[in-house]
Design an enzyme around this catalytic site. Structure first.
Site, mmCIF file in Angstrom:
data_model
loop_
_atom_site.group_PDB
_atom_site.id
_atom_site.type_symbol
_atom_site.label_atom_id
_atom_site.label_comp_id
_atom_site.label_asym_id
_atom_site.label_seq_id
_atom_site.Cartn_x
_atom_site.Cartn_y
_atom_site.Cartn_z
ATOM 1 N N GLY A 18 0.786 -1.207 0.073
ATOM 2 C CA GLY A 18 -0.114 0.044 -0.240
ATOM 3 C C GLY A 18 0.685 1.198 0.181
ATOM 4 O O GLY A 18 2.141 1.459 0.213
ATOM 5 N N ASP A 19 0.356 2.491 -0.251
ATOM 6 C CA ASP A 19 0.802 3.755 -0.207
ATOM 7 C C ASP A 19 1.939 3.950 -1.354
ATOM 8 O O ASP A 19 2.753 4.680 -1.194
ATOM 9 C CB ASP A 19 1.542 4.131 1.171
ATOM 10 C CG ASP A 19 0.567 3.829 2.190
ATOM 11 O OD1 ASP A 19 -0.769 4.375 2.256
ATOM 12 O OD2 ASP A 19 0.881 3.150 3.264
ATOM 13 N N LYS A 22 -0.706 5.155 -6.024
ATOM 14 C CA LYS A 22 -1.816 4.897 -7.105
ATOM 15 C C LYS A 22 -2.540 6.035 -7.332
ATOM 16 O O LYS A 22 -2.808 6.493 -8.555
ATOM 17 C CB LYS A 22 -2.581 3.927 -6.575
ATOM 18 C CG LYS A 22 -2.082 2.451 -6.283
ATOM 19 C CD LYS A 22 -2.885 1.509 -5.589
ATOM 20 C CE LYS A 22 -3.271 1.779 -4.285
ATOM 21 N NZ LYS A 22 -2.306 1.676 -3.450
ATOM 22 N N GLY A 23 -2.942 7.123 -6.435
ATOM 23 C CA GLY A 23 -3.811 8.012 -6.610
ATOM 24 C C GLY A 23 -3.134 8.947 -7.485
ATOM 25 O O GLY A 23 -3.919 9.517 -8.465
ATOM 26 N N ASN A 44 -9.644 2.810 5.032
ATOM 27 C CA ASN A 44 -8.292 2.431 5.369
ATOM 28 C C ASN A 44 -7.480 3.011 4.129
ATOM 29 O O ASN A 44 -6.320 3.127 4.680
ATOM 30 C CB ASN A 44 -8.151 0.928 5.625
ATOM 31 C CG ASN A 44 -8.702 0.004 4.416
ATOM 32 O OD1 ASN A 44 -9.357 0.532 3.591
ATOM 33 N ND2 ASN A 44 -8.398 -1.230 4.446
ATOM 34 N N GLY A 46 -6.053 5.769 1.721
ATOM 35 C CA GLY A 46 -5.754 7.249 1.753
ATOM 36 C C GLY A 46 -5.019 7.568 0.544
ATOM 37 O O GLY A 46 -3.897 7.327 0.205
ATOM 38 N N HIS A 47 -5.643 8.112 -0.636
ATOM 39 C CA HIS A 47 -4.939 8.028 -1.899
ATOM 40 C C HIS A 47 -4.780 9.907 -1.977
ATOM 41 O O HIS A 47 -5.569 10.553 -2.072
ATOM 42 C CB HIS A 47 -5.740 7.681 -3.118
ATOM 43 C CG HIS A 47 -6.111 6.295 -3.039
ATOM 44 N ND1 HIS A 47 -7.040 5.724 -3.901
ATOM 45 C CD2 HIS A 47 -5.300 5.248 -2.515
ATOM 46 C CE1 HIS A 47 -6.835 4.387 -3.421
ATOM 47 N NE2 HIS A 47 -5.925 4.224 -2.918
ATOM 48 N N THR A 48 -3.459 10.209 -1.797
ATOM 49 C CA THR A 48 -2.924 11.530 -2.014
ATOM 50 C C THR A 48 -2.904 12.164 -3.616
ATOM 51 O O THR A 48 -2.188 11.602 -4.475
ATOM 52 C CB THR A 48 -1.737 11.867 -1.168
ATOM 53 O OG1 THR A 48 -2.037 11.059 0.022
ATOM 54 C CG2 THR A 48 -1.228 13.069 -1.336
ATOM 55 N N GLN A 231 -5.073 -0.246 -1.117
ATOM 56 C CA GLN A 231 -3.953 -0.858 -0.659
ATOM 57 C C GLN A 231 -2.889 -1.575 -1.365
ATOM 58 O O GLN A 231 -2.728 -0.893 -2.564
ATOM 59 C CB GLN A 231 -4.517 -2.172 0.531
ATOM 60 C CG GLN A 231 -5.238 -1.665 1.633
ATOM 61 C CD GLN A 231 -6.662 -1.174 1.391
ATOM 62 O OE1 GLN A 231 -7.521 -1.809 0.617
ATOM 63 N NE2 GLN A 231 -6.894 -0.084 1.744
ATOM 64 N N GLY A 309 -2.182 8.861 9.643
ATOM 65 C CA GLY A 309 -0.865 9.812 10.145
ATOM 66 C C GLY A 309 0.149 9.035 10.974
ATOM 67 O O GLY A 309 1.292 9.454 11.312
ATOM 68 N N LYS A 338 8.143 8.048 -6.769
ATOM 69 C CA LYS A 338 8.955 8.845 -5.660
ATOM 70 C C LYS A 338 10.455 8.482 -5.923
ATOM 71 O O LYS A 338 11.282 8.285 -4.762
ATOM 72 C CB LYS A 338 8.635 8.257 -4.166
ATOM 73 C CG LYS A 338 7.187 8.917 -3.806
ATOM 74 C CD LYS A 338 7.036 8.703 -2.536
ATOM 75 C CE LYS A 338 6.016 9.867 -1.848
ATOM 76 N NZ LYS A 338 5.891 9.465 -0.520
ATOM 77 N N SER A 419 7.790 8.655 -11.497
ATOM 78 C CA SER A 419 7.426 9.821 -10.946
ATOM 79 C C SER A 419 8.832 10.313 -10.422
ATOM 80 O O SER A 419 9.519 9.688 -9.573
ATOM 81 C CB SER A 419 6.353 9.546 -10.168
ATOM 82 O OG SER A 419 6.738 9.481 -8.720
ATOM 83 N N GLY A 421 8.636 13.741 -9.200
ATOM 84 C CA GLY A 421 8.316 14.897 -8.165
ATOM 85 C C GLY A 421 6.759 14.849 -7.838
ATOM 86 O O GLY A 421 6.146 13.867 -8.505
HETATM 87 P P1 IMP Z 1 -7.187 -3.077 7.863
HETATM 88 O O1 IMP Z 1 -7.030 -2.798 6.519
HETATM 89 O O2 IMP Z 1 -7.402 -1.500 8.617
HETATM 90 O O3 IMP Z 1 -7.769 -3.963 8.631
HETATM 91 O O4 IMP Z 1 -5.538 -3.083 8.328
HETATM 92 C C1 IMP Z 1 -4.983 -4.281 8.319
HETATM 93 C C2 IMP Z 1 -3.404 -4.057 7.860
HETATM 94 O O5 IMP Z 1 -3.368 -3.257 6.538
HETATM 95 C C3 IMP Z 1 -2.575 -3.135 8.725
HETATM 96 O O6 IMP Z 1 -1.274 -3.315 8.715
HETATM 97 C C4 IMP Z 1 -2.716 -1.727 7.890
HETATM 98 O O7 IMP Z 1 -1.655 -0.894 8.469
HETATM 99 C C5 IMP Z 1 -2.643 -2.121 6.431
HETATM 100 N N1 IMP Z 1 -3.483 -1.354 5.700
HETATM 101 C C6 IMP Z 1 -4.769 -1.324 5.407
HETATM 102 N N2 IMP Z 1 -5.042 -0.373 4.576
HETATM 103 C C7 IMP Z 1 -3.665 0.438 4.292
HETATM 104 C C8 IMP Z 1 -3.350 1.347 3.015
HETATM 105 O O8 IMP Z 1 -4.273 1.899 2.468
HETATM 106 N N3 IMP Z 1 -2.041 1.550 2.909
HETATM 107 C C9 IMP Z 1 -0.912 0.835 3.935
HETATM 108 N N4 IMP Z 1 -1.503 -0.140 4.832
HETATM 109 C C10 IMP Z 1 -2.822 -0.366 4.880
#
Ligand code: IMP
Length: 433
Positions: A18-19, A22-23, A44, A46-48, A231, A309, A338, A419, A421
């Site tokens: 994840g992170d 993609k956004g 869960n 967060g697409h920046t 994710q 955060g 990045k 990417s 920048g």
């Molecule tokens: P959950 O999806 O909140 O149940 O979290 C399960 C695991 O996935 C944890 O380790 C979270 O930190 C990770 N996780 C869930 N969504 C993201 C995301 O969008 N980015 C990074 N890690 C995520």
């Protein structure tokens, strides 16, 4: 067969934990696309997106929302917290980024209910050191209740006569567990009142057609559809580093269910990886860097969770893991994000692991529960310097070209772009996409 010739369906997936940014890439491809579909997961994610001096983070709404005339759908396998949805839409509107023509919510998507937050909190606490480190957004319990045939779907919000009988059935199973953990539990009246509010929130976004019907028709008409994963592959419930995973399918195969299409309808599967790796929450992280280096990259790359955060753990790029992700997704191309973050330091990539005297080149050749015992083996590259002004592969310094080619040839997928920048145009285009 005729469906294959027309339109174009692209799936965009994160291929780490994840992170990956993609956004940002959804946003880059956005101007060519009419339909944007989120398929699974919930707030869960967060697409920046960085647009000019402004930064927007979408959690539930597809990143295409900023494009005028777009149609954005929250897909079948999503789990949606009505309050998070309401605040996100309100913020997008208030800041002038709600530009889509239509926003729709799949009737098959499940609601994150108040008891899902409680269950997640008490269970994570009870696991102590073995906690998954979840995002606290009620994701796991919502998927679990769905699988137990006790979920509440968006379509149920059109049938309060049905809910009046269904809600007590759910609470009969949930309340004893909550009380076991010392929580008060819920009355049917409390839950029905929550659902009435949810119905008001979702009413403007109820759909006359299913996501499946819309995507099929779009393809047949010749429109472009972007299916936006959330994710990353290694958080996939089946293929990820179990049990330190999320509770949904985060690989390209999940797009079929999330959008209601067959695999033959998908034209491209694009993967997104950073030039390094990050991970939040618990679980093994083979290539994690020493603390000082990690802190440095976290600062330059602003590696803090877009939803929670939390500081992200940072490690070197892991080709053993990326090869696995490329295969399970069936990638047809990939992007590196990045790259600029590492410009002034020697860059390491992990080529394989050593485990009990054996060389391991693929994640599938080691069990998840043993991953914390492997020793990563690295190849090191000279610093490649400032590449933020580069826009084509030929503009890049030789060291950077060599590094990117090394990654591409190992995972055996064509590199499409890098990417360099934060801005929309700060991208090196390597191949047409
Ligand atoms: P959950 O999806 O909140 O149940 O979290 C399960 C695991 O996935 C944890 O380790 C979270 O930190 C990770 N996780 C869930 N969504 C993201 C995301 O969008 N980015 C990074 N890690 C995520």
């Amino acid at each position: 067969m005729s469906q294959r010739k027309k339109g174009r369906i692209i799936v965009m997936e994160g291929i780490q934990w994840g992170d990956e940014g993609k956004g940002r890439l959804v946003d880059l491809l956005g101007k060519l696309i009419k339909f944007f579909i989120r398929i699974a997961g919930g707030a869960n994610a967060g697409h920046t997106l960085c647009i000019g001096d402004e930064q927007i983070i979408t959690h539930l709404v597809p990143s295409g929302v900023t494009y005028p005339g777009s149609m954005c759908l929250l897909g079948n396998d999503m789990v949606i917290d009505p309050n998070a949805f309401q605040s996100e839409v309100a913020e997008l509107k208030q800041r002038g980024f709600f530009n889509c023509e239509i926003l729709g919510v799949s009737p098959l998507a499940n609601l994150v209910m108040p008891y899902c937050f409680d269950l997640e909190r008490v269970r994570e606490k009870a696991r102590g050191k073995a906690a998954v480190g979840t995002t606290g957004r009620g994701i796991g319990p919502t998927y679990e209740l769905r699988a137990r045939r006790l979920g509440i779907r968006v379509e149920h919000l059109r049938h309060f006569d049905y809910l009046a009988g269904y809600v007590p059935l759910i609470l009969n199973e949930i309340n004893p567990e909550l009380r076991y953990y010392g929580e008060p539990g819920y009355t049917p009246a409390q839950i029905l009142s929550f659902l009435e509010q949810a119905a008001q929130i979702f009413k403007p976004y109820f759909m006359a057609q299913s996501v499946s019907q819309i995507v099929h028709r779009a393809k047949v008409r010749g429109d472009k559809v972007l299916i936006e994963g959330a994710q990353g592959s290694e958080l996939d419930l089946t293929h990820g580093t179990y049990p330190y995973v999320t509770s949904s399918s985060t690989i390209a195969g999940g797009a079929c269910s999330g959008a209601g299409i067959g695999p033959h309808m998908i034209d491209e599967v694009y993967g997104v990886t950073k030039l390094y790796t990050t991970r939040v929450g618990g679980g093994p992280f083979q290539t994690r860097m020493p603390k000082r280096m990690e802190a440095r990259i976290r600062k330059i790359g602003n590696e803090f969770g877009a939803s929670t955060g939390r500081p992200r753990n940072v490690g070197w790029l892991d080709l053993t893991q990326l090869k696995h992700a490329a295969r399970i997704n069936g990638l047809t191309g990939f992007f590196i994000t990045k790259a600029d973050v590492l410009s002034n330091m020697p860059v390491k990539i992990c080529t394989h692991y050593l485990y009990s005297g054996r060389q391991i080149h693929d994640f599938d050749n080691i069990d998840s529960c043993q991953l914390d015992q492997v020793k990563p083996v690295y190849e090191e590259f000279e610093p490649f310097g400032d590449i933020s002004g580069c826009r084509s592969f030929d503009d890049l310094p030789g060291t950077a070209q060599h590094l990117f080619r090394r990654i591409e040839s190992t995972i055996e997928v064509p590199l499409l772009g890098v990417s360099v920048g934060k801005e929309r145009n700060e991208i090196v285009k390597v191949r047409r996409f």
